[in-house]
Design an enzyme around this catalytic site. Structure first.
Site, PDB file in Angstrom:
ATOM      1  N   ASP A 135       0.789  -1.232   0.000  1.00 18.87           N
ATOM      2  CA  ASP A 135       0.000   0.000   0.000  1.00 18.87           C
ATOM      3  C   ASP A 135       0.827   1.292   0.000  1.00 18.87           C
ATOM      4  O   ASP A 135       0.570   2.191  -0.784  1.00 18.87           O
ATOM      5  CB  ASP A 135      -0.973  -0.021   1.197  1.00 18.87           C
ATOM      6  CG  ASP A 135      -2.040   1.052   1.100  1.00 18.87           C
ATOM      7  OD1 ASP A 135      -2.431   1.381  -0.028  1.00 18.87           O
ATOM      8  OD2 ASP A 135      -2.485   1.551   2.137  1.00 18.87           O
ATOM      9  N   LEU A 170      -3.902  -6.445  -0.223  1.00 21.06           N
ATOM     10  CA  LEU A 170      -2.954  -6.781  -1.276  1.00 21.06           C
ATOM     11  C   LEU A 170      -1.541  -6.332  -0.919  1.00 21.06           C
ATOM     12  O   LEU A 170      -1.353  -5.321  -0.244  1.00 21.06           O
ATOM     13  CB  LEU A 170      -3.365  -6.102  -2.591  1.00 21.06           C
ATOM     14  CG  LEU A 170      -4.758  -6.418  -3.125  1.00 21.06           C
ATOM     15  CD1 LEU A 170      -5.093  -5.497  -4.293  1.00 21.06           C
ATOM     16  CD2 LEU A 170      -4.869  -7.880  -3.546  1.00 21.06           C
ATOM     17  N   ASP A 242     -17.356   1.621   2.770  1.00 27.02           N
ATOM     18  CA  ASP A 242     -17.513   0.274   2.214  1.00 27.02           C
ATOM     19  C   ASP A 242     -18.647   0.165   1.200  1.00 27.02           C
ATOM     20  O   ASP A 242     -18.929  -0.926   0.705  1.00 27.02           O
ATOM     21  CB  ASP A 242     -17.787  -0.735   3.344  1.00 27.02           C
ATOM     22  CG  ASP A 242     -16.553  -1.031   4.179  1.00 27.02           C
ATOM     23  OD1 ASP A 242     -15.458  -1.051   3.604  1.00 27.02           O
ATOM     24  OD2 ASP A 242     -16.687  -1.244   5.391  1.00 27.02           O
ATOM     25  N   ARG A 296      -3.688   8.514  10.554  1.00 23.99           N
ATOM     26  CA  ARG A 296      -3.696   9.968  10.428  1.00 23.99           C
ATOM     27  C   ARG A 296      -3.851  10.673  11.766  1.00 23.99           C
ATOM     28  O   ARG A 296      -3.954  11.902  11.818  1.00 23.99           O
ATOM     29  CB  ARG A 296      -4.838  10.400   9.496  1.00 23.99           C
ATOM     30  CG  ARG A 296      -4.703   9.907   8.073  1.00 23.99           C
ATOM     31  CD  ARG A 296      -3.686  10.685   7.287  1.00 23.99           C
ATOM     32  NE  ARG A 296      -4.214  11.980   6.851  1.00 23.99           N
ATOM     33  CZ  ARG A 296      -3.462  12.937   6.334  1.00 23.99           C
ATOM     34  NH1 ARG A 296      -2.154  12.769   6.226  1.00 23.99           N
ATOM     35  NH2 ARG A 296      -3.999  14.077   5.947  1.00 23.99           N
ATOM     36  N   LYS A 299      -7.261  13.637  14.930  1.00 24.49           N
ATOM     37  CA  LYS A 299      -7.999  14.806  14.435  1.00 24.49           C
ATOM     38  C   LYS A 299      -9.089  14.452  13.415  1.00 24.49           C
ATOM     39  O   LYS A 299     -10.245  14.866  13.578  1.00 24.49           O
ATOM     40  CB  LYS A 299      -7.024  15.839  13.855  1.00 24.49           C
ATOM     41  CG  LYS A 299      -7.713  17.121  13.380  1.00 24.49           C
ATOM     42  CD  LYS A 299      -6.713  18.094  12.781  1.00 24.49           C
ATOM     43  CE  LYS A 299      -7.382  19.351  12.259  1.00 24.49           C
ATOM     44  NZ  LYS A 299      -6.414  20.285  11.650  1.00 24.49           N
TER      45      LYS A 299
END
Length: 377
Positions: A135, A170, A242, A296, A299
């Site tokens: 990724d 993946l 999703d 991340r 926040k």
């Protein structure tokens, strides 16, 4: 060639031993078709900004590993349903993390499997060289998986496998060994357009093309203010989306629980919203740090929790939101809280907004407060 075929079979057998659900092999040739698509994406300003900026690196494996000859693509499936789900109520509303973020961070899990695969290859071929990616590497995992026969690229841009649908993580291993490539799988989407029709923001502009900047998955991860038209589309999503997977016919009935590390803690995957507004950095890391959805920081999750409370019109959250508006040092969070109070409404929300207007210094937050008070007139 005989020795390479034998090695390939050994690698496939070993991959099953270490919990890899599907494996495919392809060449390390440049991804020319992908390159053209990426150039077009950039021209249209459809890229999210999270991608590797160098298109050459994204499409030429040899720039990641000198002498690259092959790429081994792997897929590991994850569950689509919780075994013991928790449910919210009017007093205790809950948000939701996308299925791909349930359980242990897949980057760590797949990197570990790829490293084991690389070491296995090196035990058979001592001068073998390899580079794993999951990724965050330059290569596009989906393009590699498509060419290696893991699955086909659906109209929603996800790789769909015949066995596990698109509920797969993946990763790939670039190697300097010239393995025989596997054949790609033929596209099976046909005339079905369910994902395109169901996309909440219209981010799937056409089959196989996504405007990442308005995809809810991206919007929930950005740290900036979310444009007002998209806030109501987010619902109670805290991280990811999703929808285009849920509506896909190839995902119907697909729910695999092969890997204990991907089993979700329901309280983390579907947490209570109000406590998120005041969670400390330390508490956030302790509760969510193991999940990919925490990458991340807190926040974006807090901002999304505020949007979710507005989505539910949760009157029990008015005081909590008032505290955020009065005390939170972050402009984006205060701005979102003001908007949420306007959406929830009521006399108390109006009082809080009026009081905040008298002390707020930020022009942007003041503008949002003004808009919220207009809604309550």
């Amino acid at each position: 060639m005989e020795a390479l075929n034998t090695l390939k079979k050994e690698i496939i057998a070993y991959s099953k031993e270490i919990g890899i659900d599907k494996i495919g092999f392809t060449t390390a040739d440049p991804f020319t078709e992908l390159k053209n698509r990426l150039i077009r994406q950039r021209e249209l300003n459809y890229q999210s900004g999270f991608e590797e900026p160098d298109i050459e690196k994204r499409t030429d494996p040899r720039l990641s590993l000198e002498g690259a000859q092959s790429i081994i693509s792997i897929a590991v499936c994850y569950p689509s349903k919780m075994k013991n789900p928790v449910r919210g109520n009017r007093e205790e509303r809950r948000g939701i993390f996308a299925r791909s973020s349930w359980g242990e961070d897949y980057h760590r899990v797949l990197n570990d499997k790829l490293e084991k695969l690389g070491q296995f290859i090196r035990s058979k071929v001592p001068d073998a060289r390899y580079k794993p990616m999951v990724d965050t590497g330059p290569l596009a995992d989906r393009a590699v998986a498509e060419r290696a026969g893991i699955g086909w690229s659906g109209k929603n841009c996800a790789i769909i496998t015949p066995e596990f649908g698109s509920y797969v993580y993946l990763g790939e291993l670039i190697t300097n060994i010239p393995f025989e490539p596997d054949a790609p799988i033929e596209d099976r989407c046909g005339s079905c357009n369910r994902c395109l029709e169901a996309c909440p923001t219209g981010a799937l502009v056409r089959a196989g093309q996504i405007n990442a900047k308005i995809c809810i998955s991206y919007l929930t991860q950005t740290k900036e203010d979310i444009p007002e038209p998209y806030r109501k589309k987010i619902g109670n999503r805290l991280y990811g989306c999703d929808t285009c997977q849920v509506v896909c016919p190839y995902n119907k009935g697909k729910d695999f629980h092969f890997h204990p590390e991907f089993e979700p803690d329901p309280e983390a995957a579907k947490p209570l919203l109000k406590p998120l507004l005041s969670i400390s950095n330390r508490e956030f890391k302790e509760r969510f740090g193991h999940m990919s959805g925490a990458w991340r920081g807190k926040k974006p999750i807090q901002r999304n929790a505020i949007i979710a409370l507005a989505h539910f019109k949760d009157v029990t959250a008015v005081e909590d939101l008032g505290k955020v508006l009065a005390e939170d040092p972050r402009e984006v969070i205060r701005k979102t809280a003001a908007w949420a109070l306007g959406k929830i409404g009521g006399e108390r929300a109006k009082e809080i907004l009026s009081s905040a207007r008298d002390r707020e210094k930020s022009e942007q937050v003041l503008a949002e407060i003004g808009q919220a008070l207009k809604m309550l007139q």
